[in-house]
Design a protein around this motif. Structure first.
Motif, PDB file in Angstrom:
ATOM      1  N   TRP A  92       0.814  -1.210   0.000  1.00 28.77           N
ATOM      2  CA  TRP A  92       0.000   0.000   0.000  1.00 28.77           C
ATOM      3  C   TRP A  92       0.853   1.268   0.000  1.00 28.77           C
ATOM      4  O   TRP A  92       0.361   2.333  -0.371  1.00 28.77           O
ATOM      5  N   TRP A  99      -4.561  -2.016   8.510  1.00 24.43           N
ATOM      6  CA  TRP A  99      -3.875  -2.043   9.802  1.00 24.43           C
ATOM      7  C   TRP A  99      -4.825  -1.775  10.966  1.00 24.43           C
ATOM      8  O   TRP A  99      -4.628  -2.274  12.074  1.00 24.43           O
ATOM      9  N   ASP A 107      -1.220   1.418   5.636  1.00 23.52           N
ATOM     10  CA  ASP A 107      -1.952   0.243   5.161  1.00 23.52           C
ATOM     11  C   ASP A 107      -3.376   0.354   5.707  1.00 23.52           C
ATOM     12  O   ASP A 107      -3.575   0.378   6.928  1.00 23.52           O
TER      13      ASP A 107
END
Length: 317
Positions: free
Chosen positions: A236, A264, A261
């Motif tokens: 990402w 996450w 990300d």
């Protein structure tokens, strides 16, 4: 200042915590709207005591102010005037839950099916998670239609939304890590969140009043769902996102998600939802934070958000 006729508070307007007396604004329509009242006071405002007994009394005024804003489709109160009545995030969430009940934002007694989540960085003290009213969701669209109501601004955020493939209990959520939570996702969509505020100060209202107001949410547009499996090991930090308004030059963003990300936050989000609402059902959706900042657009603008290789969605404002 309009004084309450029935709601008691143990806080004083000047200091926040001094004397016992009525909370300002509670159970009162905005100034000049008394003529809308009928014989029964419940024709004007919900009976918070009966409908939402878990709502703290000191929060009635805030629920009243936001209820009026939604009813009238315009900003009717200043968040700074009532912010002292919110002790913490739990109070703010209680206000949103009370509004959700009376305005039927999601099925009563169920866990909300749409959420927003995010934070400024991985090391932030706490991520913010807020349920989203279902009437404002435009799912699986190429071009979303203009919002029915705009209160203060037309902010737009380009995001990635994720869909959970299975039920998740509180016990299961407690064991999740960012890596294991990613395995629970079955699909993604490109998203535009419409950012708005019911407070007169807009996004500058105090933080807890913004949370009580759904964390500045106005609506959500989602593209068609796509298989998430090819993205389980996606980098990402190299993902390119563009935002274009009408025929203007597209703004380009690379790896600009604040958490590096978007997956996450899933573990923290699932722990929050299961702790406060119960088991997350398969098909629950979370949008994961902006890649594009929050530029403001104007009525009539066409906004296009594209994620290179992943898809796009448009919103006609």
């Amino acid at each position: 200042m309009i004084r309450s006729m029935s709601t008691e508070s143990n806080k004083d307007c000047s200091t926040g915590y001094c004397s016992t007396g009525p909370s300002p604004f509670a159970n009162q329509p905005p100034l000049g709207l008394n003529l809308l009242a009928k014989d029964d006071p419940e024709d004007i405002l919900p009976d918070w005591v009966r409908l939402t007994p878990e709502l703290p009394q000191d929060c009635y005024s805030i629920a009243d102010a936001l209820w009026w804003s939604h009813k009238l489709g315009e900003r009717t109160a200043s968040g700074a005037d009532v912010a002292y009545m919110l002790r913490d995030a739990a109070d703010a969430r209680a206000v949103q839950s009370a509004l959700a009940l009376v305005r039927q934002w999601w099925p009563q007694g169920s866990v909300p099916r749409y959420w927003k989540s995010g934070g400024p960085a991985r090391d932030a003290a706490q991520l913010i998670h807020a349920p989203l009213p279902e009437p404002g969701i435009q799912a699986e669209v190429d071009t979303a239609s203009a919002p029915a109501t705009v209160f203060s601004l037309r902010g737009v955020e380009g995001e990635i939304a994720l869909r959970i493939a299975q039920n998740v209990t509180q016990e299961q959520a407690a064991t999740l890590t960012p890596a294991s939570a990613r395995e629970l996702v079955d699909a993604y969509a490109v998203a535009i969140e419409f950012v708005d505020s019911r407070w007169r100060e807009g996004l500058q209202a105090p933080a807890l009043t913004l949370l009580a107001d759904g964390q500045c949410h106005g609506g959500l547009a989602l593209s068609a769902w796509q298989d998430f499996a090819p993205l389980r090991e996606h980098d990402w930090t190299q993902q390119v996102c563009t935002l274009q308004v009408n025929d203007g030059e597209a703004q380009r963003f690379t790896g600009s998600h604040s958490l590096q990300d978007p997956t996450w936050l899933l573990a923290d989000w699932l722990k929050h939802v299961t702790a406060h609402y119960g088991t997350v059902k398969a098909g629950t959706v979370v949008t994961t934070g902006t890649w594009t900042g929050c530029p403001e657009v104007q009525a009539g603008d066409l906004v296009t958000v594209s994620f290179e290789g992943l898809g796009q969605v448009r919103w006609q404002f």
